[in-house]
Write an enzyme that holds these catalytic residues in place. Structure first.
Site, PDB file in Angstrom:
ATOM      1  N   HIS A   1       3.510  -3.788  -1.150  1.00 20.67           N
ATOM      2  CA  HIS A   1       2.858  -4.711  -2.096  1.00 20.67           C
ATOM      3  C   HIS A   1       3.611  -6.030  -2.171  1.00 20.67           C
ATOM      4  O   HIS A   1       3.010  -7.097  -2.291  1.00 20.67           O
ATOM      5  CB  HIS A   1       2.784  -4.079  -3.490  1.00 20.67           C
TER       6      HIS A   1
ATOM      7  N   HIS B   1       4.471   1.562   0.057  1.00 18.25           N
ATOM      8  CA  HIS B   1       3.668   0.662  -0.755  1.00 18.25           C
ATOM      9  C   HIS B   1       4.481  -0.181  -1.735  1.00 18.25           C
ATOM     10  O   HIS B   1       4.007  -1.231  -2.171  1.00 18.25           O
ATOM     11  CB  HIS B   1       2.587   1.445  -1.516  1.00 18.25           C
TER      12      HIS B   1
ATOM     13  N   ARG C   1     -20.086   5.780 -20.113  1.00 19.17           N
ATOM     14  CA  ARG C   1     -18.970   6.751 -20.102  1.00 19.17           C
ATOM     15  C   ARG C   1     -18.925   7.598 -18.831  1.00 19.17           C
ATOM     16  O   ARG C   1     -18.375   8.687 -18.819  1.00 19.17           O
ATOM     17  CB  ARG C   1     -19.020   7.682 -21.327  1.00 19.17           C
TER      18      ARG C   1
ATOM     19  N   HIS D   1      -3.550  -5.427   3.918  1.00 20.58           N
ATOM     20  CA  HIS D   1      -2.865  -4.347   3.195  1.00 20.58           C
ATOM     21  C   HIS D   1      -2.142  -3.380   4.149  1.00 20.58           C
ATOM     22  O   HIS D   1      -0.956  -3.103   3.983  1.00 20.58           O
ATOM     23  CB  HIS D   1      -3.881  -3.611   2.322  1.00 20.58           C
TER      24      HIS D   1
ATOM     25  N   GLU E   1      -2.040   3.635   7.338  1.00 22.63           N
ATOM     26  CA  GLU E   1      -2.160   4.648   6.274  1.00 22.63           C
ATOM     27  C   GLU E   1      -2.244   6.051   6.883  1.00 22.63           C
ATOM     28  O   GLU E   1      -1.794   7.026   6.281  1.00 22.63           O
ATOM     29  CB  GLU E   1      -3.408   4.406   5.411  1.00 22.63           C
TER      30      GLU E   1
ATOM     31  N   ASN F   1       2.452   6.814  -2.163  1.00 19.98           N
ATOM     32  CA  ASN F   1       2.917   5.438  -2.329  1.00 19.98           C
ATOM     33  C   ASN F   1       3.996   5.056  -1.330  1.00 19.98           C
ATOM     34  O   ASN F   1       4.481   3.919  -1.348  1.00 19.98           O
ATOM     35  CB  ASN F   1       3.477   5.223  -3.747  1.00 19.98           C
TER      36      ASN F   1
ATOM     37  N   LYS G   1      -9.367   7.640  -7.457  1.00 18.57           N
ATOM     38  CA  LYS G   1      -8.779   6.478  -8.140  1.00 18.57           C
ATOM     39  C   LYS G   1      -9.725   5.295  -7.994  1.00 18.57           C
ATOM     40  O   LYS G   1     -10.145   4.970  -6.877  1.00 18.57           O
ATOM     41  CB  LYS G   1      -7.431   6.103  -7.520  1.00 18.57           C
TER      42      LYS G   1
ATOM     43  N   GLU H   1      -1.431  12.162 -10.598  1.00 22.55           N
ATOM     44  CA  GLU H   1      -0.144  11.568 -10.262  1.00 22.55           C
ATOM     45  C   GLU H   1       0.883  11.761 -11.375  1.00 22.55           C
ATOM     46  O   GLU H   1       1.352  10.814 -12.009  1.00 22.55           O
ATOM     47  CB  GLU H   1      -0.308  10.079  -9.936  1.00 22.55           C
TER      48      GLU H   1
ATOM     49  N   LYS I   1      -5.102  13.962   2.376  1.00 22.90           N
ATOM     50  CA  LYS I   1      -5.240  13.312   1.070  1.00 22.90           C
ATOM     51  C   LYS I   1      -5.843  14.284   0.058  1.00 22.90           C
ATOM     52  O   LYS I   1      -5.419  14.346  -1.088  1.00 22.90           O
ATOM     53  CB  LYS I   1      -6.060  12.018   1.157  1.00 22.90           C
TER      54      LYS I   1
ATOM     55  N   ARG J   1       1.412  13.559  -5.640  1.00 24.44           N
ATOM     56  CA  ARG J   1       0.498  12.453  -5.303  1.00 24.44           C
ATOM     57  C   ARG J   1       1.273  11.145  -5.104  1.00 24.44           C
ATOM     58  O   ARG J   1       0.897  10.293  -4.306  1.00 24.44           O
ATOM     59  CB  ARG J   1      -0.562  12.291  -6.404  1.00 24.44           C
TER      60      ARG J   1
HETATM   61  N1  LIG Z   1      -8.639   3.947  -4.586  1.00 27.40           N
HETATM   62  C1  LIG Z   1      -7.724   4.207  -3.680  1.00 27.40           C
HETATM   63  O1  LIG Z   1      -7.139   5.291  -3.660  1.00 27.40           O
HETATM   64  C2  LIG Z   1      -7.420   3.172  -2.640  1.00 27.40           C
HETATM   65  C3  LIG Z   1      -6.671   3.525  -1.512  1.00 27.40           C
HETATM   66  C4  LIG Z   1      -6.462   2.558  -0.528  1.00 27.40           C
HETATM   67  C5  LIG Z   1      -6.968   1.286  -0.681  1.00 27.40           C
HETATM   68  N2  LIG Z   1      -7.679   0.971  -1.793  1.00 27.40           N
HETATM   69  C6  LIG Z   1      -8.229  -0.385  -1.969  1.00 27.40           C
HETATM   70  O2  LIG Z   1      -9.082  -0.666  -0.871  1.00 27.40           O
HETATM   71  C7  LIG Z   1      -9.140  -2.078  -0.677  1.00 27.40           C
HETATM   72  C8  LIG Z   1      -8.984  -2.381   0.797  1.00 27.40           C
HETATM   73  O3  LIG Z   1     -10.029  -1.742   1.504  1.00 27.40           O
HETATM   74  P1  LIG Z   1     -10.589  -2.339   2.875  1.00 27.40           P
HETATM   75  O4  LIG Z   1      -9.456  -2.572   3.790  1.00 27.40           O
HETATM   76  O5  LIG Z   1     -11.706  -1.490   3.291  1.00 27.40           O
HETATM   77  O6  LIG Z   1     -11.081  -3.797   2.457  1.00 27.40           O
HETATM   78  P2  LIG Z   1     -12.549  -4.415   2.231  1.00 27.40           P
HETATM   79  O7  LIG Z   1     -13.376  -3.550   1.410  1.00 27.40           O
HETATM   80  O8  LIG Z   1     -12.295  -5.807   1.774  1.00 27.40           O
HETATM   81  O9  LIG Z   1     -13.152  -4.431   3.706  1.00 27.40           O
HETATM   82  C9  LIG Z   1     -12.569  -5.254   4.694  1.00 27.40           C
HETATM   83  C10 LIG Z   1     -13.600  -6.203   5.304  1.00 27.40           C
HETATM   84  O10 LIG Z   1     -14.405  -5.468   6.199  1.00 27.40           O
HETATM   85  C11 LIG Z   1     -15.778  -5.640   5.886  1.00 27.40           C
HETATM   86  N3  LIG Z   1     -16.428  -4.407   6.288  1.00 27.40           N
HETATM   87  C12 LIG Z   1     -16.347  -3.192   5.699  1.00 27.40           C
HETATM   88  N4  LIG Z   1     -16.979  -2.276   6.444  1.00 27.40           N
HETATM   89  C13 LIG Z   1     -17.458  -2.916   7.532  1.00 27.40           C
HETATM   90  C14 LIG Z   1     -18.177  -2.517   8.684  1.00 27.40           C
HETATM   91  N5  LIG Z   1     -18.501  -1.234   8.897  1.00 27.40           N
HETATM   92  N6  LIG Z   1     -18.523  -3.443   9.582  1.00 27.40           N
HETATM   93  C15 LIG Z   1     -18.161  -4.742   9.421  1.00 27.40           C
HETATM   94  N7  LIG Z   1     -17.466  -5.190   8.359  1.00 27.40           N
HETATM   95  C16 LIG Z   1     -17.122  -4.272   7.429  1.00 27.40           C
HETATM   96  C17 LIG Z   1     -15.814  -5.974   4.434  1.00 27.40           C
HETATM   97  O11 LIG Z   1     -16.968  -6.698   4.100  1.00 27.40           O
HETATM   98  C18 LIG Z   1     -14.546  -6.814   4.297  1.00 27.40           C
HETATM   99  O12 LIG Z   1     -14.815  -8.135   4.691  1.00 27.40           O
HETATM  100  C19 LIG Z   1      -8.031  -2.677  -1.524  1.00 27.40           C
HETATM  101  O13 LIG Z   1      -8.595  -3.278  -2.655  1.00 27.40           O
HETATM  102  C20 LIG Z   1      -7.197  -1.474  -1.924  1.00 27.40           C
HETATM  103  O14 LIG Z   1      -6.559  -1.643  -3.176  1.00 27.40           O
HETATM  104  C21 LIG Z   1      -7.913   1.883  -2.765  1.00 27.40           C
HETATM  105 ZN   LIG Z   2      -2.522   1.692   0.871  1.00 32.08          ZN
END
Ligand SMILES: NC(=O)c1ccc[n+]([C@@H]2O[C@H](COP(=O)([O-])OP(=O)(O)OC[C@H]3O[C@@H](n4cnc5c(N)ncnc54)[C@H](O)[C@@H]3O)[C@@H](O)[C@H]2O)c1
Ligand SMILES: [Zn+2]
Length: 357
Positions: A259, A255, A124, A271, A188, A252, A146, A240, A230, A248
């Site tokens: 998406h 987005h 939990r 993304h 972003e 988006n 989130k 949100e 943020k 909040r």
């Molecule tokens: N929770 C939220 O509010 C929120 C907001 C934005 C995005 N997201 C989520 O985040 C995800 C995208 O995040 P991302 O772009 O970081 O993708 P990711 O986590 O897939 O990282 C991108 C790539 O970079 C590599 N990597 C990460 N750090 C590294 C480093 N320092 N050196 C070398 N390689 C590295 C990872 O292994 C991966 O291959 C999506 O799933 C998206 O939905 C969530």
């Molecule tokens: Zn985003």
């Protein structure tokens, strides 16, 4: 230490701090000891990040007398799955991870969302500390609470709000992130400026070259300003709420179309690249329906082009397939409604008539 920047996230009892600076992974153990004094922790990371940074983290934790085990997932969006969450639960069960033991999410947004979700649900809810290593995670995913995994019906459909106890962002990690991911995430950052902060848009226009050259102080300032924006949006509207003006939900912006671009077959956008296109498409709506100044739209678009010269922005003059996809996605989940700016720094709801165009 002196150039470490601290950004508070004011959420009453859930208040936490985001630390941004150089060399912070080496200090993780001492910082964690002060904050939570855990006996042991579980580090969740992906294979790429593990290869580069797990040793540094484990050494730092052990030097501070904190026991630790690492669970490593394959990199990539496919890991934000029920199956991977189950594997992590199995790992936590095996090592008797109890409610007093924090989870450390070390990686990009995929690790942050998945490890955050597992932390939100295991027993939990156990404490989570986010250590973002990608720019997307540092300026967006790690902040705000989130967490999510994907369902075959769509991205992020299963999740929970679970605020981290701290975010520790070591900017040195960005040296190893590939340039395409780094540039994609900057979309972003431009989004944050467009929805909240005209002066930050000016700053990014002036400092983009320093950011792209990974100048440490410039990158730290960029991340800190994004986190402040943020954090203030999240503190204003943690869950949100969808009544009243967009708060909040303003995050988006770009987005809804983004998406759709991201999931259209055959395009293969990251993304942030898709969000850049989505912002261009949504700014077009803003110009046509909300009197958003054309000169500002052009300015934002040229900044995005400086970031991602190879992205085909003419795609944003979107095809029927994109509109159809948005309509289909949104019919299932919620109504079609966009939070888009009517001027730089301010966002309003826009509800298109039955046909978007
Ligand atoms: N929770 C939220 O509010 C929120 C907001 C934005 C995005 N997201 C989520 O985040 C995800 C995208 O995040 P991302 O772009 O970081 O993708 P990711 O986590 O897939 O990282 C991108 C790539 O970079 C590599 N990597 C990460 N750090 C590294 C480093 N320092 N050196 C070398 N390689 C590295 C990872 O292994 C991966 O291959 C999506 O799933 C998206 O939905 C969530
Ligand atoms: Zn985003």
């Amino acid at each position: 230490m002196s150039d470490t920047q601290i950004v508070p996230v004011e959420l009453g009892e859930d208040r936490y701090e985001i630390c941004i600076g150089s060399g912070l992974l080496n200090q993780l153990g001492t910082r964690l000891k002060l904050l939570l004094a855990p006996e042991r922790v579980t580090v969740i990371t992906d294979q790429n990040v593990s290869r580069l940074y797990a040793r540094r983290v484990v050494d730092s934790l052990e030097a501070a007398g904190i026991g630790c085990k690492t669970l490593t997932i394959p990199p990539g969006e496919a890991s934000k799955s029920w199956e991977m969450a189950k594997r992590l639960y199995d790992g936590l069960a095996e090592r008797r991870h109890t409610r007093t033991h924090p989870i450390i999410a070390l990686g990009g947004g995929v690790v942050g969302d998945l490890a955050g979700f597992v932390a939100a649900t295991w027993m939990r809810g156990v404490p989570v500390v986010q250590c973002p290593t990608s720019l997307e995670a540092a300026i967006d995913a790690a902040v705000g609470g989130k967490t999510a995994i994907n369902h075959e019906a769509g991205k992020n459909l299963i999740g929970a709000f679970h605020q981290p106890r701290a975010v520790i962002c070591d900017v040195d990690c960005l040296q190893t992130l590939d340039a395409r991911h780094f540039r994609a995430a900057l979309a972003e950052s431009i989004k944050h400026a467009v929805i909240r902060d005209p002066a930050f848009l000016d700053w990014q226009e002036a400092h983009l070259d320093g950011v792209l050259a990974l100048e440490q102080g410039t990158v730290t300032s960029l991340i800190a300003r994004n986190c402040e924006i943020k954090a203030s949006v999240v503190a204003d509207d943690e869950r949100e709420v969808l009544t009243g003006p967009p708060r909040r939900a303003a995050l988006n912006f770009g987005h809804t179309f983004g998406h759709a671009f991201e999931t259209l077959p055959g395009i293969g956008l990251l993304h942030g690249e898709a969000v850049a296109l989505g912002m261009v498409a949504e700014l077009d709506l803003a110009v046509r329906h909300l009197k958003f100044p054309e000169a500002d739209r052009d300015r934002i678009e040229s900044l995005l082009r400086r970031l991602q010269p190879t992205v085909k922005y003419d795609l944003a003059a979107a095809s029927d397939a994109v509109f159809e996809k948005i309509r289909l996605d949104k019919k299932v989940i919620s109504g079609v409604r966009f939070a888009i700016p009517d001027r730089i720094g301010q966002t309003v709801w826009f509800e298109p008539a039955p046909r978007i165009r």
